[in-house]
Design an enzyme around this catalytic site. Structure first.
Site, PDB file in Angstrom:
ATOM      1  N   GLU A  32     -11.402  -0.497  -3.622  1.00  0.00           N
ATOM      2  CA  GLU A  32     -10.720   0.143  -2.503  1.00  0.00           C
ATOM      3  C   GLU A  32      -9.510   0.923  -3.015  1.00  0.00           C
ATOM      4  O   GLU A  32      -9.212   0.927  -4.212  1.00  0.00           O
ATOM      5  CB  GLU A  32     -10.271  -0.892  -1.465  1.00  0.00           C
ATOM      6  CG  GLU A  32      -9.237  -1.889  -1.964  1.00  0.00           C
ATOM      7  CD  GLU A  32      -8.886  -2.950  -0.925  1.00  0.00           C
ATOM      8  OE1 GLU A  32      -9.657  -3.131   0.042  1.00  0.00           O
ATOM      9  OE2 GLU A  32      -7.834  -3.612  -1.089  1.00  0.00           O
ATOM     10  N   ASP A  71       0.828  -1.211   0.000  1.00  0.00           N
ATOM     11  CA  ASP A  71       0.000   0.000   0.000  1.00  0.00           C
ATOM     12  C   ASP A  71       0.866   1.266   0.000  1.00  0.00           C
ATOM     13  O   ASP A  71       0.669   2.176   0.814  1.00  0.00           O
ATOM     14  CB  ASP A  71      -0.937   0.026   1.219  1.00  0.00           C
ATOM     15  CG  ASP A  71      -1.655  -1.290   1.442  1.00  0.00           C
ATOM     16  OD1 ASP A  71      -1.954  -1.967   0.451  1.00  0.00           O
ATOM     17  OD2 ASP A  71      -1.891  -1.644   2.608  1.00  0.00           O
TER      18      ASP A  71
END
Length: 481
Positions: free
Chosen positions: A223, A47
């Site tokens: 997401e 991420d």
């Protein structure tokens, strides 16, 4: 169709080429030159988020496998982040809120202060994940004190994560992923205006819900939104499906003048824009951010992937997602072209023609040629590798067919797999020279075993020929992009 052979007089070649098209005397140097990275950038860092600040530093944060803290690095170059010291700026709580699953931090500089957005669960319910914010007024966020601004209050108090913020047309927005039981399982992408860096205002808009097959493998997932703008458009990437090899990037697009909080303003690309690639051994590419090169002339995609497909157990327990970079290219119609997740090692580049600047060296059915508007980006990307024959040479390895190189056969240039022979090594090795038609910015490739002969294009196809005229030298000059 006209063919060029090694026996054809160069004067005839030049005359025929002039008949094909009027060639400009000088082409403009590309606005976005090649970038150079060596991937991966950071092991066991998922991420990833990179923020370029006005102080001359890039700031990098990412999820750590223990899910227990927030880390920061900074460096004056993007590659420098790979070896920059890492500082823990915040650690999860021992009890209560912000006590588990510390995920997906992002760092931003807003109105003179630093903010970190992250997701966290609670110690008594690790899946009660919500978005939170930290604040620091220090000049250097690695050494400053951080204050907890608390949870971002959302109208719907459900599983929510991956908050990001951006400004468009003078308005600051927050975008995030959230589950709405009324919609069903999984997460959708939401967007809302902000009244300050930790507070939304108005009613959030649900702008994307997983509906396509590629968004619903393993889990129904939209997401990790990330925004980049160009040419009157707002582009938002998002990640889809489970976090294994099915993880991939999708793309939403809105007009820059549209009301971004209207779901109808956004159009979803029907196919994913970055997916696993077995040829390059990159699996589950996703959860990206965007930044720019040091000279500000290239857009850079920052993302994570694994270098293997099969995972034992829950993918969230597998620690080996790695931070990577590659250049983001742009199609002639103004849309972003992500290509494929490139192989580890040196970043591949594209070579545009000096005298036909919209054309790129590419392979098509393994014949090397130059074409405009190559939307199959990886067909036109090559890694400039150490020459197979050594002697200070380079070899041009295909991005989407690793182990395949441009080599000449009877003056024609083809993409072929390296067979390990000395003959192949020599045919596929070139001396990288200053551009014959532009020695300052261009590049030309002189054959190792045919000295004085260069890669040149003629009637779209690539050959190795001895240039004898100004036109020949223009045909043998390229720009690295």
């Amino acid at each position: 169709m006209r063919r060029l052979t090694s026996r054809g007089p160069l004067t005839v070649i030049a005359a025929l080429a002039v008949l094909v098209a009027a060639v400009p005397a000088q082409a403009a140097v590309p606005a976005s030159p090649a970038v150079s990275f060596t991937n991966p950038i950071a092991l066991q860092r998922a991420d990833p988020h990179v923020f370029r600040h006005t102080d001359g530093y890039y700031y990098f944060t990412a999820t750590v496998p223990a899910y227990d803290r927030i880390v920061l690095r900074r460096a004056t170059t993007l590659q420098g982040l790979s070896t920059a010291p890492e500082t823990t700026i915040w650690t999860r709580h021992a009890t209560g809120e912000m006590g588990a699953h510390i995920w997906a931090p992002e760092i931003h500089f807003i109105d003179g202060k630093w903010y970190v957005y992250f997701s966290a669960g609670t110690t008594d319910d690790v899946w009660k994940i919500r978005p939170y914010v930290l604040e620091s007024s220090a000049a250097n966020p690695l050494t400053g004190t951080w204050t907890e601004k608390g949870r971002i209050r959302l109208p719907l108090d459900t599983f929510s994560l991956d908050a990001t913020t951006f400004v468009h047309n003078g308005t600051r927005y927050l975008s995030w992923a959230q589950n709405d039981p009324a919609v069903g399982s999984g997460t959708s992408i939401y967007l809302a205006r902000m009244s300050n860096p930790w507070t939304i205002s108005g009613t959030p808009a649900r702008i994307s819900t997983p509906t396509h097959a590629w968004e619903t493998v393993g889990h129904r997932v939209n997401e990790a939104p990330a925004v980049i703008r160009r040419g009157g458009k707002v582009f938002m990437t998002f990640s889809a499906s489970a976090t294994d090899s099915n993880y991939c990037l999708g793309l939403l697009t809105a007009d820059a003048t549209a009301d971004l909080t209207r779901p109808a303003s956004w159009r979803k690309h029907p196919a994913p824009v970055l997916t696993s690639n077995a040829a390059t051994s990159q699996y589950g590419p996703g959860h990206n951010s965007f930044t720019t090169s040091e000279d500000g002339r290239s857009d850079i995609l920052v993302y994570h992937s694994r270098d293997y497909r099969d995972i034992n157990g829950d993918p969230l327990d597998d620690p080996n997602r790695r931070t990577r970079y590659q250049k983001l290219y742009w199609n002639a119609d103004g849309t972003p072209n992500f290509g494929i997740p490139v192989a580890d090692g040196a970043t591949p580049v594209r070579f545009s023609s000096y005298n036909f600047p919209d054309r790129y060296i590419r392979h098509s059915e393994f014949r090397a040629r130059t074409d405009p508007n190559v939307t199959d980006l990886a067909d036109s990307q090559f890694r400039v590798a150490t020459g197979l024959a050594g002697d200070g040479t380079v070899s041009l390895e295909s991005a989407n067919h690793p182990g395949h190189y441009l080599r000449h056969k009877d003056s024609e240039v083809w993409l072929e797999r390296n067979d390990g022979s000395a003959a192949f090594a020599e045919d596929a090795s070139f001396h990288r020279r200053a551009g014959l038609a532009d020695s300052a910015s261009g590049v030309s490739f002189e054959s190792l075993n045919r000295p004085g002969h260069y890669l040149r294009h003629f009637d779209h196809l690539l050959y190795v020929q001895a240039p004898g005229t100004a036109l020949d030298r223009a045909d043998a000059t390229y720009y690295a992009e």
